[in-house]
Design an enzyme around this catalytic site. Structure first.
Site, PDB file in Angstrom:
ATOM      1  N   VAL A 280       0.837  -1.193   0.000  1.00  0.00           N
ATOM      2  CA  VAL A 280       0.000   0.000   0.000  1.00  0.00           C
ATOM      3  C   VAL A 280       0.880   1.255   0.000  1.00  0.00           C
ATOM      4  O   VAL A 280       0.615   2.242  -0.685  1.00  0.00           O
ATOM      5  CB  VAL A 280      -0.946  -0.017   1.215  1.00  0.00           C
ATOM      6  CG1 VAL A 280      -1.666   1.303   1.345  1.00  0.00           C
ATOM      7  CG2 VAL A 280      -1.919  -1.153   1.087  1.00  0.00           C
ATOM      8  N   ASP A 327      -6.169  36.625 -33.233  1.00  0.00           N
ATOM      9  CA  ASP A 327      -6.889  37.568 -34.083  1.00  0.00           C
ATOM     10  C   ASP A 327      -6.593  38.960 -33.566  1.00  0.00           C
ATOM     11  O   ASP A 327      -6.233  39.127 -32.404  1.00  0.00           O
ATOM     12  CB  ASP A 327      -8.400  37.374 -33.940  1.00  0.00           C
ATOM     13  CG  ASP A 327      -8.887  36.155 -34.676  1.00  0.00           C
ATOM     14  OD1 ASP A 327      -8.173  35.713 -35.578  1.00  0.00           O
ATOM     15  OD2 ASP A 327      -9.966  35.661 -34.321  1.00  0.00           O
ATOM     16  N   ASP A 658     -13.082  33.015 -34.188  1.00  0.00           N
ATOM     17  CA  ASP A 658     -14.452  33.305 -33.778  1.00  0.00           C
ATOM     18  C   ASP A 658     -15.496  32.856 -34.791  1.00  0.00           C
ATOM     19  O   ASP A 658     -16.629  32.608 -34.443  1.00  0.00           O
ATOM     20  CB  ASP A 658     -14.619  34.800 -33.473  1.00  0.00           C
ATOM     21  CG  ASP A 658     -14.023  35.686 -34.548  1.00  0.00           C
ATOM     22  OD1 ASP A 658     -13.683  35.152 -35.628  1.00  0.00           O
ATOM     23  OD2 ASP A 658     -13.892  36.897 -34.335  1.00  0.00           O
ATOM     24  N   ASP A 662     -13.433  29.143 -38.828  1.00  0.00           N
ATOM     25  CA  ASP A 662     -12.224  29.013 -38.012  1.00  0.00           C
ATOM     26  C   ASP A 662     -12.137  27.649 -37.338  1.00  0.00           C
ATOM     27  O   ASP A 662     -11.085  27.262 -36.839  1.00  0.00           O
ATOM     28  CB  ASP A 662     -12.196  30.090 -36.912  1.00  0.00           C
ATOM     29  CG  ASP A 662     -11.862  31.456 -37.467  1.00  0.00           C
ATOM     30  OD1 ASP A 662     -11.183  31.508 -38.515  1.00  0.00           O
ATOM     31  OD2 ASP A 662     -12.288  32.465 -36.879  1.00  0.00           O
ATOM     32  N   ASN A 724       7.163   7.848  -0.225  1.00  0.00           N
ATOM     33  CA  ASN A 724       7.047   6.398  -0.363  1.00  0.00           C
ATOM     34  C   ASN A 724       8.421   5.746  -0.331  1.00  0.00           C
ATOM     35  O   ASN A 724       8.623   4.714   0.317  1.00  0.00           O
ATOM     36  CB  ASN A 724       6.358   6.039  -1.684  1.00  0.00           C
ATOM     37  CG  ASN A 724       4.881   6.375  -1.643  1.00  0.00           C
ATOM     38  OD1 ASN A 724       4.405   6.915  -0.638  1.00  0.00           O
ATOM     39  ND2 ASN A 724       4.171   6.076  -2.702  1.00  0.00           N
ATOM     40  N   GLU A 727       9.744   5.470   3.137  1.00  0.00           N
ATOM     41  CA  GLU A 727       9.134   4.373   3.905  1.00  0.00           C
ATOM     42  C   GLU A 727       9.734   3.029   3.501  1.00  0.00           C
ATOM     43  O   GLU A 727      10.039   2.181   4.345  1.00  0.00           O
ATOM     44  CB  GLU A 727       7.613   4.350   3.649  1.00  0.00           C
ATOM     45  CG  GLU A 727       6.883   5.547   4.232  1.00  0.00           C
ATOM     46  CD  GLU A 727       5.603   5.899   3.477  1.00  0.00           C
ATOM     47  OE1 GLU A 727       4.973   4.987   2.899  1.00  0.00           O
ATOM     48  OE2 GLU A 727       5.247   7.097   3.461  1.00  0.00           O
ATOM     49  N   ASN A 752       1.604   6.495   5.441  1.00  0.00           N
ATOM     50  CA  ASN A 752       1.360   6.603   4.014  1.00  0.00           C
ATOM     51  C   ASN A 752       0.037   7.275   3.678  1.00  0.00           C
ATOM     52  O   ASN A 752      -0.040   8.067   2.744  1.00  0.00           O
ATOM     53  CB  ASN A 752       1.378   5.211   3.400  1.00  0.00           C
ATOM     54  CG  ASN A 752       1.323   5.287   1.896  1.00  0.00           C
ATOM     55  OD1 ASN A 752       2.155   5.952   1.298  1.00  0.00           O
ATOM     56  ND2 ASN A 752       0.332   4.669   1.302  1.00  0.00           N
ATOM     57  N   THR A 755      -0.565  10.969   7.249  1.00  0.00           N
ATOM     58  CA  THR A 755       0.386  12.079   7.371  1.00  0.00           C
ATOM     59  C   THR A 755       0.916  12.507   6.010  1.00  0.00           C
ATOM     60  O   THR A 755       1.348  13.627   5.818  1.00  0.00           O
ATOM     61  CB  THR A 755       1.563  11.692   8.265  1.00  0.00           C
ATOM     62  OG1 THR A 755       2.251  10.616   7.655  1.00  0.00           O
ATOM     63  CG2 THR A 755       1.080  11.291   9.632  1.00  0.00           C
TER      64      THR A 755
HETATM   65  P1  ATP Z   1      -9.441  39.743 -37.050  1.00  0.00           P
HETATM   66  O1  ATP Z   1      -9.081  38.517 -37.819  1.00  0.00           O
HETATM   67  O2  ATP Z   1      -8.323  40.601 -36.693  1.00  0.00           O
HETATM   68  O3  ATP Z   1     -10.363  39.484 -35.905  1.00  0.00           O
HETATM   69  P2  ATP Z   1     -11.654  40.223 -38.488  1.00  0.00           P
HETATM   70  O4  ATP Z   1     -11.965  38.821 -38.131  1.00  0.00           O
HETATM   71  O5  ATP Z   1     -12.570  41.280 -38.016  1.00  0.00           O
HETATM   72  O6  ATP Z   1     -10.225  40.587 -38.072  1.00  0.00           O
HETATM   73  P3  ATP Z   1     -12.730  39.946 -40.940  1.00  0.00           P
HETATM   74  O7  ATP Z   1     -13.978  39.971 -40.167  1.00  0.00           O
HETATM   75  O8  ATP Z   1     -12.359  38.762 -41.749  1.00  0.00           O
HETATM   76  O9  ATP Z   1     -11.538  40.259 -40.009  1.00  0.00           O
HETATM   77  O10 ATP Z   1     -12.741  41.232 -41.811  1.00  0.00           O
HETATM   78  C1  ATP Z   1     -11.841  41.392 -42.845  1.00  0.00           C
HETATM   79  C2  ATP Z   1     -12.157  42.655 -43.617  1.00  0.00           C
HETATM   80  O11 ATP Z   1     -13.475  42.555 -44.124  1.00  0.00           O
HETATM   81  C3  ATP Z   1     -12.131  43.899 -42.758  1.00  0.00           C
HETATM   82  O12 ATP Z   1     -10.882  44.508 -42.815  1.00  0.00           O
HETATM   83  C4  ATP Z   1     -13.185  44.785 -43.383  1.00  0.00           C
HETATM   84  O13 ATP Z   1     -12.614  45.578 -44.391  1.00  0.00           O
HETATM   85  C5  ATP Z   1     -14.129  43.808 -44.024  1.00  0.00           C
HETATM   86  N1  ATP Z   1     -15.332  43.635 -43.213  1.00  0.00           N
HETATM   87  C6  ATP Z   1     -15.400  43.300 -41.927  1.00  0.00           C
HETATM   88  N2  ATP Z   1     -16.656  43.221 -41.509  1.00  0.00           N
HETATM   89  C7  ATP Z   1     -17.434  43.513 -42.563  1.00  0.00           C
HETATM   90  C8  ATP Z   1     -18.835  43.568 -42.793  1.00  0.00           C
HETATM   91  N3  ATP Z   1     -19.688  43.306 -41.830  1.00  0.00           N
HETATM   92  N4  ATP Z   1     -19.266  43.918 -44.022  1.00  0.00           N
HETATM   93  C9  ATP Z   1     -18.407  44.159 -45.002  1.00  0.00           C
HETATM   94  N5  ATP Z   1     -17.084  44.115 -44.859  1.00  0.00           N
HETATM   95  C10 ATP Z   1     -16.577  43.787 -43.669  1.00  0.00           C
END
Ligand code: ATP
Length: 918
Positions: A280, A327, A658, A662, A724, A727, A752, A755
């Site tokens: 043990v 990002d 996001d 992605d 251990n 011991e 063991n 304590t």
């Molecule tokens: P990061 O990667 O730094 O987070 P991001 O994800 O915001 O940037 P994207 O969303 O891919 O980058 O945007 C890329 C480009 O697309 C921007 O630089 C902008 O010019 C254009 N863009 C962003 N949002 C819009 C939108 N809602 N409508 C039209 N064009 C857009």
């Protein structure tokens, strides 16, 4: 099951007693929640307390002990049996409370990870946890959202949903709102319905909730998808293997001790009990369990630092991260976009200066700003930016200017800019209703909407722009596209100059690009807006609007300040041997500006664009990664390539993301990091960790926490194994020094399990080492015993054994035949206390880190000391533990000898420190 798909929306509205436009009222929601309960699947995965307890009691070591207790009873050693059982119970209780806490911690984390949903209630669009939905709620769905309940679609715009959970089909299906006739239509064919557990991958829509919780299609098959256990972490797997190895070694040693004892003529009964107690003692059975506990509780601490762990192994890997790919927007910056500059045909206007009169309280709809009257093109630009837009303005008294935007911050900035100039989205939309659209995606970096254009109903301000519009051939529709300037120029062939459009020649292209770069160089995000008038045949009956032959109107520049805490976090990461890399969809100059400001790249550092990246081989990219830390204008697919290149270079990569697209990169990265606020559900699902505040600094904090947890697990292993070993050395070497059985079986068990246990556990809450973020990360595949740990276990264990036996030898040589065993026993326990104090830091002495900086451990040491004294001095316990009261002198000798372990370990660390500083 009701055939929701075959009913008209009116029927559904009355059947569910809801309002498809404004949603339910709060009062009604309360009522329905009481009736239907929360919208969640009943969790069957959670272990019940009984199950945890049962598991504790069926652990192999406990079983051995119980058997030995039974044997003791058969041999009429009732006291022994009782003591063994008490120890078993104490041990099981300790294990139980720890594991129970860990289970609850994980369950709490799971709850936190429940997706959010946008819902219309009392006429407002708000965000709530999907648990709070009730039938009749009207929700909004965007690309990347998890569908939170079974719903009938009210609106579907290019909406595609991935329904693999229910149908097994991995290709997303296109949804629409048409009523379906028929009976028993399979789920896969119910195109006007969306179901809980599926995800939207494209487009948007709104829907009314028809079923929640266990009543949903997913609920009906919930049992099938539940019970997916938490996989063991790499460290747990390695420790389990190690445990098995040590168990075999221990059995061999135990066999030797048993054989030697019997050969010496010791009674078989005693030798049997000794052997069992030693087995043990030698088997580090608690290791994997303690690792789970340390990781789960670590995950809870990370949550306090705003990092939500979705997969337990991440806690362990975090400490080894060597590169963070982040990002820009929202993670390194605040994602508080504000339009500051407007540029039309070479005319740059300081927007903030022109439009200064924020209303201090609730915004009234003021009259249109003069700047719009003076520059019809600016008016058109702002109208375009407001209409080609999915964000909405909500009144919020506490916000600056009296309103906030809901939706994507980039789009929100445009709607707010419009409103500040007197252009309100709802009014514009009434006059120019949207009839078609092509959503934004980060590959095209553009978005298009088409609106009906009725010359007679144009709002006042567009009358000023009428000149602009009507100089073209008047058409009943207008198509507006906004997006990244470079990608917008690809689909423009004319440009708006002084009230008319002219061909977009090389010279104009150059001028626009130059203006774009000038703004980007200042760190601004730049968006262009273009339009085109469309005849009916290009719109009516067409599936999607075309992005071509557009007229470029101009650009808006918006600032998005860097998060103030990120600069320090970048510096901390760098000093910890972790390299930050920026990956953004923005313009390279915008990216470089921010990257320099934050110290991610040097003043002369370069950026690689997505286009360049696409043309690079993996080998070229690997080389480029030696000196480039900024990637701009990248699409999500490029992220995957970057992770791959970094991993091939041997880096351990944390990658943020996001969007829907992605997800593959997040899965591929060693630590996928999703955004809690702006992230889509799809990205969260794919991630190992979610940043509740979207903040880069949180990743660095989590790495620090990860290092601390790993360090503490190593300290725990080191302490347990040295104890251990101590011991075993006592039992193995004792007979050769004239002490046939240095410790009784009960004493071994006590040392063991009791304590040893409490102080060991308290090591897992040790604060981070001072230099935790000043050293390079440990490679994750590195053996836990590396960096001298195996060596330490061997020598400290041996030393502890010798020191304890020395106490016995001294006693025997000074004629203390009664108390020698108690002295060995006490010295060993006290030596372990010294050892645990010295093990608290790998590098610094106890006096440098402070005796009081881990109060739990100090408490555990004091408690253990008190328990040991009780065992030695309380008469009743003396009988049980076969101890004698030690005279003061003997106790002092035991104490003095035991400190030799503490002193030796501290001297050893001191020498190491000196060597390192030379
Ligand atoms: P990061 O990667 O730094 O987070 P991001 O994800 O915001 O940037 P994207 O969303 O891919 O980058 O945007 C890329 C480009 O697309 C921007 O630089 C902008 O010019 C254009 N863009 C962003 N949002 C819009 C939108 N809602 N409508 C039209 N064009 C857009």
């Amino acid at each position: 099951m009701k055939n929701w798909y075959s009913k008209s929306l009116d029927e559904i509205e009355s059947e569910l007693s809801t309002d498809l436009k404004h949603g339910l009222t709060t009062a009604e929601v309360e009522k329905r929640r009481a009736k239907y309960g929360p919208n969640e699947l009943i969790e069957r995965g959670l272990k019940s307390p009984w199950k945890i307890l049962l598991e504790q009691l069926t652990e192999i070591m406990v079983v051995i002990l119980i058997i030995s207790a039974v044997i003791s009873i058969l041999l009429h050693e009732v006291t022994d049996a009782i003591v063994i059982l008490i120890i078993v119970v104490l041990n099981a209780l300790l294990g139980f409370t720890q594991e129970y806490r860990a289970e609850r911690a994980m369950a709490a984390l799971k709850k936190m990870a429940a997706p959010k949903v946008k819902v219309h209630r009392d006429g407002h669009l708000i965000e709530i946890s999907s648990r709070e939905l009730v039938p009749g709620d009207v929700i909004q769905l965007d690309a990347g959202d998890a569908v939170p309940a079974d719903c009938r679609l009210i609106e579907a715009v290019n909406l595609r949903v991935q329904e693999a959970v229910l149908t097994g089909e991995s290709e997303p299906v296109e949804k629409n709102t048409e009523v379906i006739k028929g009976e028993n239509i399979p789920v896969a064919d119910q195109h006007n319905m969306v179901f809980m557990g599926t995800v939207t991958t494209y487009g948007r829509g709104s829907a009314v909730v028809v079923q929640t919780g266990m009543q949903t299609e997913l609920g009906r098959i919930a049992d099938m998808i539940q019970g997916v256990g938490q996989e063991a972490t790499p460290l747990q797997k390695r420790l389990e293997q190690l445990g098995k190895g040590l168990a075999v070694a221990a059995l061999v040693i135990v066999g030797i001790v048993f054989a030697l004892g019997v050969l010496r003529g010791e009674p078989i009964r005693i030798m049997f009990q000794t052997a069992i107690s030693m087995a043990v003692a030698a088997v580090p059975e608690g290791l994997p369990a303690v690792v789970t506990i340390a990781l789960a509780l670590g995950a809870q601490r990370m949550l306090q630092r705003r990092a939500l762990i979705r997969k337990l192994p991440a806690v362990e890997t975090l400490g080894s991260v060597t590169t963070i790919c982040s990002d820009k927007t929202g993670t390194l910056t605040e994602n508080r976009m504000t339009v500051t500059v407007v540029d039309v045909a070479g005319n740059r206007i300081d927007f903030l200066e022109e439009v200064q009169n924020y209303s201090p309280t609730i915004p009234e709809r003021r009259k249109v700003e003069p700047v719009l009257v003076e520059h019809p093109a600016v008016a058109l630009l702002l109208v375009g930016g407001t209409l080609c837009n999915d964000a909405v303005i909500e009144v919020n008294e506490s916000a600056r200017g009296g309103f906030v935007s809901v939706g994507d911050p980039t789009e929100g900035a445009l709607v707010i800019a419009g409103a500040r100039a007197g252009l309100w989205k709802d009014e514009l939309e009434k006059a120019l209703p949207r009839v078609a659209e092509l959503p934004f995606d980060s590959e095209r970096k553009r978005m298009t909407t088409v609106h009906r254009l009725n010359q007679d109903e144009l709002p006042q301000i567009l009358k000023t722009a009428e000149r602009v519009l009507s100089s073209e051939i008047w058409q009943p529709y207008i198509s507006i596209t906004k997006g990244a300037v470079d990608s917008l120029l690809e689909v423009c062939n004319r440009v708006w100059v002084e009230d008319r459009s002219v061909p977009l020649d090389a010279e104009w292209r150059r001028r626009i690009e130059k203006a774009n770069e000038e703004m980007a160089m200042k760190g601004m995000r730049v968006l262009g807006v273009a339009f085109r008038l469309c005849p009916p045949e290009q719109v009516e009956g067409c599936e999607k609007p075309q992005e071509e032959n557009l007229i470029f109107i101009g650009m808006v520049g918006m600032i998005d300040p860097a998060r103030p805490e990120v600069k320090d976090a970048v510096a901390t990461a760098k000093s910890a041997g972790v390299r930050p890399i920026m990956i953004t969809g923005d313009h390279p100059l915008t990216a470089l500006h921010i990257a320099r400001e934050l110290g991610i790249t040097t003043p002369d550092g370069e950026a690689i664009t997505g286009q360049q990246l696409a043309n690079m081989s993996l080998e070229e990219l690997k080389k480029a990664l030696d000196h480039v830390s900024v990637f701009a204008r990248v699409s999500p697919e490029h992220k995957l390539k970057i992770v791959q290149a970094l991993q091939e270079k041997g880096e351990i990569v944390a990658m943020t993301g996001d969007g829907v697209n992605d997800a593959p990169a997040l899965k591929k990265a060693d630590i996928g990091v999703a955004m809690g606020i702006t992230g889509t559900d799809v990205s969260k699902e794919a991630a190992d960790m979610v940043l509740l505040d979207d903040n880069f600094a949180t990743i660095v904090a989590a790495i620090e926490e990860g290092r601390r947890i790993y360090d503490n697990i190593r300290k725990f292993i080191k302490y347990t194994l040295t104890s251990n070993a101590g011991e075993i050395w006592v039992m193995l070497a004792g007979p050769f020094l004239g002490m046939p059985l240095p410790l009784t079986p009960i004493q071994i068990l006590w040392v063991n399990l009791v304590t040893d246990g409490l102080p060991g556990l308290a090591l897992t809450v040790e604060p981070a080492e001072r230099d935790a973020m000043k050293r390079k990360p440990f490679p994750p595949k590195e053996n836990v015993f590396a960096r001298g740990m195996a060596r330490d276990i061997l020598w400290i264990g041996l030393w502890m054994g010798l020191v304890s036996l020395a106490a016995g030898l001294w006693a025997l040589n000074t004629g203390r035949t009664e108390t020698w065993q108690t002295m060995v026993f006490t010295t060993l326990t006290l030596a372990q206390m010294g050892n645990v104090l010295a093990t608290r830091s790998n590098r610094y002495s106890l006096f440098q880190i402070g005796l009081f900086s881990n109060k739990s451990l100090l408490g555990a040491v004091l408690l253990t000391f008190a328990l040991q004294m009780a065992v030695v001095y309380v008469p009743f316990l003396q009988n049980v533990f076969n101890t004698r009261a030690l005279p003061a002198e003997d106790l002092l000798v035991s104490f003095g000898l035991s400190t030799l372990v503490f002193i030796a370990v501290e001297i050893f660390k001191g020498v190491q420190r000196r060597k390192e500083s030379i």
